[in-house]
Enzyme design. Structure first.
Site, PDB file in Angstrom:
ATOM      1  N   SER A  37       0.815  -1.224   0.000  1.00 28.73           N
ATOM      2  CA  SER A  37       0.000   0.000   0.000  1.00 28.73           C
ATOM      3  C   SER A  37       0.840   1.262   0.000  1.00 28.73           C
ATOM      4  O   SER A  37       1.612   1.495   0.928  1.00 28.73           O
ATOM      5  CB  SER A  37      -0.877   0.063   1.255  1.00 28.73           C
ATOM      6  OG  SER A  37      -1.798  -0.973   1.276  1.00 28.73           O
ATOM      7  N   HIS A  68      -3.414   0.237  -4.753  1.00 25.36           N
ATOM      8  CA  HIS A  68      -2.880  -1.021  -5.280  1.00 25.36           C
ATOM      9  C   HIS A  68      -3.072  -1.036  -6.789  1.00 25.36           C
ATOM     10  O   HIS A  68      -4.174  -1.232  -7.278  1.00 25.36           O
ATOM     11  CB  HIS A  68      -3.574  -2.216  -4.633  1.00 25.36           C
ATOM     12  CG  HIS A  68      -3.070  -2.462  -3.252  1.00 25.36           C
ATOM     13  ND1 HIS A  68      -2.100  -3.373  -2.957  1.00 25.36           N
ATOM     14  CD2 HIS A  68      -3.372  -1.847  -2.086  1.00 25.36           C
ATOM     15  CE1 HIS A  68      -1.838  -3.341  -1.665  1.00 25.36           C
ATOM     16  NE2 HIS A  68      -2.595  -2.427  -1.113  1.00 25.36           N
ATOM     17  N   HIS A  90      -5.665  -9.135  -1.083  1.00 23.82           N
ATOM     18  CA  HIS A  90      -5.768  -9.466   0.332  1.00 23.82           C
ATOM     19  C   HIS A  90      -6.905 -10.460   0.583  1.00 23.82           C
ATOM     20  O   HIS A  90      -7.859 -10.525  -0.194  1.00 23.82           O
ATOM     21  CB  HIS A  90      -6.060  -8.199   1.157  1.00 23.82           C
ATOM     22  CG  HIS A  90      -5.056  -7.109   0.978  1.00 23.82           C
ATOM     23  ND1 HIS A  90      -5.015  -6.338  -0.161  1.00 23.82           N
ATOM     24  CD2 HIS A  90      -4.065  -6.666   1.780  1.00 23.82           C
ATOM     25  CE1 HIS A  90      -4.021  -5.459  -0.044  1.00 23.82           C
ATOM     26  NE2 HIS A  90      -3.431  -5.636   1.122  1.00 23.82           N
ATOM     27  N   TYR A  92      -9.224 -10.092   2.712  1.00 27.27           N
ATOM     28  CA  TYR A  92     -10.504  -9.412   2.920  1.00 27.27           C
ATOM     29  C   TYR A  92     -11.174  -8.996   1.612  1.00 27.27           C
ATOM     30  O   TYR A  92     -12.322  -8.565   1.620  1.00 27.27           O
ATOM     31  CB  TYR A  92     -10.353  -8.203   3.859  1.00 27.27           C
ATOM     32  CG  TYR A  92      -9.432  -7.107   3.373  1.00 27.27           C
ATOM     33  CD1 TYR A  92      -9.839  -6.222   2.383  1.00 27.27           C
ATOM     34  CD2 TYR A  92      -8.169  -6.956   3.908  1.00 27.27           C
ATOM     35  CE1 TYR A  92      -8.999  -5.216   1.937  1.00 27.27           C
ATOM     36  CE2 TYR A  92      -7.316  -5.960   3.481  1.00 27.27           C
ATOM     37  CZ  TYR A  92      -7.741  -5.091   2.494  1.00 27.27           C
ATOM     38  OH  TYR A  92      -6.908  -4.110   2.054  1.00 27.27           O
ATOM     39  N   GLU A  93     -10.455  -9.147   0.503  1.00 30.98           N
ATOM     40  CA  GLU A  93     -11.093  -8.908  -0.799  1.00 30.98           C
ATOM     41  C   GLU A  93     -11.795 -10.171  -1.292  1.00 30.98           C
ATOM     42  O   GLU A  93     -12.346 -10.188  -2.392  1.00 30.98           O
ATOM     43  CB  GLU A  93     -10.055  -8.476  -1.836  1.00 30.98           C
ATOM     44  CG  GLU A  93      -9.411  -7.139  -1.525  1.00 30.98           C
ATOM     45  CD  GLU A  93      -8.301  -6.806  -2.514  1.00 30.98           C
ATOM     46  OE1 GLU A  93      -8.606  -6.363  -3.628  1.00 30.98           O
ATOM     47  OE2 GLU A  93      -7.117  -7.027  -2.169  1.00 30.98           O
ATOM     48  N   ALA A 120       2.337  -1.794   4.362  1.00 34.38           N
ATOM     49  CA  ALA A 120       2.033  -0.742   5.335  1.00 34.38           C
ATOM     50  C   ALA A 120       1.458  -1.439   6.555  1.00 34.38           C
ATOM     51  O   ALA A 120       0.657  -2.362   6.419  1.00 34.38           O
ATOM     52  CB  ALA A 120       1.019   0.230   4.756  1.00 34.38           C
ATOM     53  N   MET A 218      -2.561  -6.574   7.359  1.00 32.86           N
ATOM     54  CA  MET A 218      -3.549  -7.474   6.752  1.00 32.86           C
ATOM     55  C   MET A 218      -3.001  -8.214   5.536  1.00 32.86           C
ATOM     56  O   MET A 218      -3.767  -8.674   4.690  1.00 32.86           O
ATOM     57  CB  MET A 218      -4.778  -6.669   6.333  1.00 32.86           C
ATOM     58  CG  MET A 218      -5.365  -5.812   7.439  1.00 32.86           C
ATOM     59  SD  MET A 218      -6.633  -4.711   6.796  1.00 32.86           S
ATOM     60  CE  MET A 218      -6.802  -3.588   8.190  1.00 32.86           C
ATOM     61  N   SER A 219      -1.693  -8.294   5.427  1.00 33.36           N
ATOM     62  CA  SER A 219      -1.104  -8.936   4.244  1.00 33.36           C
ATOM     63  C   SER A 219       0.153  -9.680   4.665  1.00 33.36           C
ATOM     64  O   SER A 219       0.362  -9.969   5.843  1.00 33.36           O
ATOM     65  CB  SER A 219      -0.756  -7.874   3.190  1.00 33.36           C
ATOM     66  OG  SER A 219       0.296  -7.042   3.657  1.00 33.36           O
ATOM     67  N   ASN A 242       1.112   4.278  11.111  1.00 35.78           N
ATOM     68  CA  ASN A 242       0.369   4.854  12.244  1.00 35.78           C
ATOM     69  C   ASN A 242       0.772   4.066  13.471  1.00 35.78           C
ATOM     70  O   ASN A 242       1.153   2.902  13.361  1.00 35.78           O
ATOM     71  CB  ASN A 242      -1.153   4.740  11.998  1.00 35.78           C
ATOM     72  CG  ASN A 242      -1.566   3.325  11.611  1.00 35.78           C
ATOM     73  OD1 ASN A 242      -1.333   2.875  10.482  1.00 35.78           O
ATOM     74  ND2 ASN A 242      -2.152   2.619  12.552  1.00 35.78           N
ATOM     75  N   HIS A 253      -7.569   4.591   5.644  1.00 37.17           N
ATOM     76  CA  HIS A 253      -6.786   4.093   4.505  1.00 37.17           C
ATOM     77  C   HIS A 253      -6.030   5.259   3.851  1.00 37.17           C
ATOM     78  O   HIS A 253      -4.897   5.095   3.410  1.00 37.17           O
ATOM     79  CB  HIS A 253      -7.712   3.404   3.499  1.00 37.17           C
ATOM     80  CG  HIS A 253      -6.983   2.777   2.349  1.00 37.17           C
ATOM     81  ND1 HIS A 253      -6.044   1.770   2.517  1.00 37.17           N
ATOM     82  CD2 HIS A 253      -7.024   3.016   1.020  1.00 37.17           C
ATOM     83  CE1 HIS A 253      -5.552   1.419   1.333  1.00 37.17           C
ATOM     84  NE2 HIS A 253      -6.126   2.163   0.407  1.00 37.17           N
TER      85      HIS A 253
END
Ligand code: HPA
Length: 278
Positions: A37, A68, A90, A92-93, A120, A218-219, A242, A253
């Site tokens: 990201s 992306h 990912h 979640y996709e 990220a 998340m990756s 963050n 995001h």
């Protein structure tokens, strides 16, 4: 054709996808690099030989999120031939590990010498600052946290152990030296994987901290595990976008991609220094 690198996954890589990527790369790949990201800017610092949208490769999963790009590039830098994955998909996709680990599986199938994975991530170590780079030295994987359990079988139903350390200690040391070459302070720690797409709840942040996790994202975990199982040397670096200094954080995001884009200069310098050392 060597498909053995994919044998550990139930869903084998489609032969026409491997063939298409091999035809695109036209030659040995010293390192494959996944640009996460907001980190796609690395591609502006290398000599690009060829580039193509991932949708042009048969069976390549489509990216559905901002930041992306969904492009593969063949490039030269520091005398090395590179395959860049600009953007990734990912869990979640809606993709299972067979697809989220695809860059690692393709890199292994092509016989790449090294996989470098970037992402990220949210810092959980309160001494971290936004914009820091963190070398991942271990993983905590809680993929079933939000209902991804069923797809886990894509990793194989044979419960194979991870027979080697996730990361080669000598390669980790090379990464530390490369960061020193580039004058970049490199954090180091454990990456906690959660499936997203929502950022961590307060309880998850508190739990991850208790468990010794330094950054959450998340990756990356599927790619690292897949590379390790395929005996493909792998290094992974998080850009901390963050930091959860208290157990409460509000992260967006947009913030993640903005900070990642700012830190991508440091990341590029680090990766160039690393390529000089391999
Ligand atoms: N949590 C999970 N993934 C992330 C974060 C975060 O705080 N920041 C960037 N990616």
């Amino acid at each position: 054709m060597n498909h053995s690198a994919n044998m550990h996954l139930r869903a084998p890589l489609p032969a026409d996808l491997i063939d298409a990527v091999r035809a695109f790369t036209r030659g040995d790949i010293d390192a494959a690099i996944v640009l996460g990201s907001g980190l796609g800017g690395f591609a502006e610092t290398v000599e690009i030989i060829d580039e193509r949208a991932t949708e042009d490769f048969p069976g390549y999963p489509a990216s559905t999120i901002a930041g992306h790009d969904g492009r593969l590039l063949v490039a030269h830098a520091q005398g090395k031939r590179l395959l860049l994955f600009q953007g990734r998909v990912h869990g979640y996709e809606g993709y299972g590990p067979a697809m989220t680990a695809l860059p690692a599986r393709l890199a292994a199938a092509l016989g790449a010498g090294l996989l470098i994975v970037t992402n990220a991530a949210g810092g959980l170590d309160p001494s971290f600052d936004a914009g820091d780079l963190m070398l991942i030295s271990d993983l905590l994987v809680l993929p079933a946290a939000r209902g991804m359990g069923a797809e886990l079988q894509d990793f194989g139903t044979d419960a194979q152990p991870l027979t080697r350390p996730l990361f080669d200690p000598l390669l980790l040391d090379t990464a530390r030296r490369a960061a020193a070459d580039a004058g970049i302070p490199l954090r180091e720690g454990t990456y906690g994987f959660c499936s997203g797409p929502t950022y961590e709840t307060r309880a998850e942040i508190a739990f991850f901290r208790l468990a010794g996790v330094h950054a959450a994202g998340m990756s990356t975990a599927p790619e690292i595990i897949s590379a390790s199982r395929a005996a493909l040397p792998v290094l992974a670096v998080s850009c901390i976008t963050n930091v959860a200094r208290t157990v409460r954080q509000a992260v967006t995001h947009e913030e993640v991609t903005r900070v990642a884009a700012q830190a991508s200069d440091d990341l590029a310098r680090f990766v160039h220094a690393l390529l000089r050392r391999i």
